[in-house]
Design a protein around this motif. Structure first.
Motif, PDB file in Angstrom:
ATOM      1  N   HIS A 104       0.857  -1.180   0.000  1.00 60.88           N
ATOM      2  CA  HIS A 104       0.000   0.000   0.000  1.00 60.88           C
ATOM      3  C   HIS A 104       0.897   1.236   0.000  1.00 60.88           C
ATOM      4  O   HIS A 104       1.181   1.820   1.044  1.00 60.88           O
ATOM      5  CB  HIS A 104      -0.912  -0.013   1.235  1.00 60.88           C
ATOM      6  CG  HIS A 104      -1.981   1.038   1.220  1.00 60.88           C
ATOM      7  ND1 HIS A 104      -3.216   0.858   1.781  1.00 60.88           N
ATOM      8  CD2 HIS A 104      -1.996   2.302   0.724  1.00 60.88           C
ATOM      9  CE1 HIS A 104      -3.950   1.943   1.635  1.00 60.88           C
ATOM     10  NE2 HIS A 104      -3.209   2.842   1.000  1.00 60.88           N
ATOM     11  N   ARG A 106       1.946   4.977  -0.115  1.00 55.37           N
ATOM     12  CA  ARG A 106       1.275   6.239   0.178  1.00 55.37           C
ATOM     13  C   ARG A 106       2.087   7.400  -0.402  1.00 55.37           C
ATOM     14  O   ARG A 106       3.269   7.241  -0.698  1.00 55.37           O
ATOM     15  CB  ARG A 106       1.070   6.377   1.686  1.00 55.37           C
ATOM     16  CG  ARG A 106      -0.028   5.443   2.191  1.00 55.37           C
ATOM     17  CD  ARG A 106      -0.309   5.624   3.678  1.00 55.37           C
ATOM     18  NE  ARG A 106      -1.574   5.014   4.045  1.00 55.37           N
ATOM     19  CZ  ARG A 106      -1.740   3.720   4.331  1.00 55.37           C
ATOM     20  NH1 ARG A 106      -0.714   2.896   4.277  1.00 55.37           N
ATOM     21  NH2 ARG A 106      -2.928   3.254   4.676  1.00 55.37           N
ATOM     22  N   TYR A 120       7.215   4.000  -4.387  1.00 62.13           N
ATOM     23  CA  TYR A 120       6.699   3.690  -5.722  1.00 62.13           C
ATOM     24  C   TYR A 120       7.671   2.786  -6.482  1.00 62.13           C
ATOM     25  O   TYR A 120       7.257   1.894  -7.222  1.00 62.13           O
ATOM     26  CB  TYR A 120       6.426   4.982  -6.490  1.00 62.13           C
ATOM     27  CG  TYR A 120       5.072   5.608  -6.180  1.00 62.13           C
ATOM     28  CD1 TYR A 120       4.484   5.461  -4.926  1.00 62.13           C
ATOM     29  CD2 TYR A 120       4.390   6.332  -7.148  1.00 62.13           C
ATOM     30  CE1 TYR A 120       3.245   6.016  -4.641  1.00 62.13           C
ATOM     31  CE2 TYR A 120       3.143   6.902  -6.877  1.00 62.13           C
ATOM     32  CZ  TYR A 120       2.584   6.740  -5.624  1.00 62.13           C
ATOM     33  OH  TYR A 120       1.351   7.284  -5.355  1.00 62.13           O
ATOM     34  N   GLY A 125      -4.476   1.437  -2.610  1.00 64.27           N
ATOM     35  CA  GLY A 125      -4.259   2.866  -2.479  1.00 64.27           C
ATOM     36  C   GLY A 125      -5.432   3.702  -2.949  1.00 64.27           C
ATOM     37  O   GLY A 125      -6.364   3.216  -3.594  1.00 64.27           O
ATOM     38  N   ASP A 151      -1.145  10.234  -9.237  1.00 67.40           N
ATOM     39  CA  ASP A 151       0.151   9.565  -9.128  1.00 67.40           C
ATOM     40  C   ASP A 151      -0.019   8.062  -8.957  1.00 67.40           C
ATOM     41  O   ASP A 151       0.724   7.265  -9.545  1.00 67.40           O
ATOM     42  CB  ASP A 151       0.960  10.130  -7.963  1.00 67.40           C
ATOM     43  CG  ASP A 151       1.526  11.510  -8.262  1.00 67.40           C
ATOM     44  OD1 ASP A 151       1.513  11.918  -9.442  1.00 67.40           O
ATOM     45  OD2 ASP A 151       1.976  12.174  -7.315  1.00 67.40           O
ATOM     46  N   PHE A 152      -0.984   7.660  -8.130  1.00 65.83           N
ATOM     47  CA  PHE A 152      -1.231   6.236  -7.901  1.00 65.83           C
ATOM     48  C   PHE A 152      -1.688   5.563  -9.192  1.00 65.83           C
ATOM     49  O   PHE A 152      -1.208   4.482  -9.553  1.00 65.83           O
ATOM     50  CB  PHE A 152      -2.277   6.059  -6.808  1.00 65.83           C
ATOM     51  CG  PHE A 152      -2.620   4.623  -6.509  1.00 65.83           C
ATOM     52  CD1 PHE A 152      -1.859   3.883  -5.616  1.00 65.83           C
ATOM     53  CD2 PHE A 152      -3.702   4.009  -7.130  1.00 65.83           C
ATOM     54  CE1 PHE A 152      -2.165   2.551  -5.348  1.00 65.83           C
ATOM     55  CE2 PHE A 152      -4.027   2.685  -6.870  1.00 65.83           C
ATOM     56  CZ  PHE A 152      -3.253   1.950  -5.974  1.00 65.83           C
TER      57      PHE A 152
END
Length: 237
Positions: A43, A45, A53, A71, A76-77
């Motif tokens: 996960h 953040r 990442y 997430g 961005d995710f």
């Protein structure tokens, strides 16, 4: 059989505390699979306080079971999961400053938004799961998003388990039955441990997968990682 996906966020937290690569996150993921994990969950953040990442990119190369990336679907995710294309993406509505996930989606209020996200993720080959409280209204609305699965946020169950486990599991059982009738796959996660896991598995029809991190890693400090993963697997038979 319900699958066990091991969340390795806490391994990343320990690694980050010293700024080097000990423990080696990728090796731990390999070992978890070797010891019996049927998936690896992370996960990331926005502040990258545990999983980075780049970790997600690197894990995609080494995980041989199933990579589940959780997430909040921020730009961005979503860019990350478009690049990595994990086997499963679990959408969680956590705020950037949340210590841990603390609520499920309101699938009624966010229906149109979630429809768009789910459609995009499925178009690149990801299975999609939406993090939910055990509310029949939220389960029913989740069908309209097009999601493959839902994941029950199980903190309330874990909190109430030792006081009255029947009362604690009742709303989850009701919502799980509805999910099954509506054709939704079912996952669960949050505060599950060796005490409460087997009963949840027993009471939820169609439970496909649990993702467990914090309790499992805490147990592994005393019991060893290989033994702990096997103990959790036994609760799910």
């Amino acid at each position: 059989m319900t699958k066990l996906s091991v969340n390795i966020n806490k391994i990343a937290t320990l690694r980050n505390a010293r700024g080097h690569n000990r423990p080696d996150l990728l090796q731990v993921a390999r070992d978890c699979e070797r010891f019996g994990a049927q998936g690896i969950t992370v996960h990331p953040r926005p502040d990258e306080r545990h999983i980075r990442y780049q970790d997600v990119r690197d894990l995609k190369r080494v995980v041989t079971t199933e990579l589940n990336v959780e997430g909040n679907p921020t730009p961005d995710f979503l860019a990350l999961v478009r690049e990595v294309r994990p086997e499963q993406v679990t959408l969680v509505p956590d705020a950037p400053d949340a210590i841990t996930s603390n609520a499920g989606w309101n699938t009624v209020e966010h229906l149109v938004y979630l429809m768009g996200v789910v459609q995009e993720l499925k178009s690149i080959g990801c299975r999609v799961s939406i993090f939910l409280d055990p509310d029949p209204a939220m389960v029913k609305a989740a069908v309209g998003t097009g999601t493959d699965r839902i994941e029950f946020y199980t903190e309330a169950y874990a909190t109430g388990y030792h006081t009255n486990r029947e009362a604690a599991v009742a709303p989850y059982r009701l919502a799980a039955t509805m999910a099954q009738e509506l054709g939704l796959g079912l996952n669960a996660g949050h505060d599950l441990d060796l005490d409460n896991l087997a009963y949840l598995k027993q009471e939820l029809p169609g439970l496909a997968e649990v993702s467990i991190g914090h309790a499992l890693i805490c147990d592994a400090l005393y019991l060893g990682l290989e033994n702990t993963i096997q103990l959790y697997r036994r609760q799910l038979v």
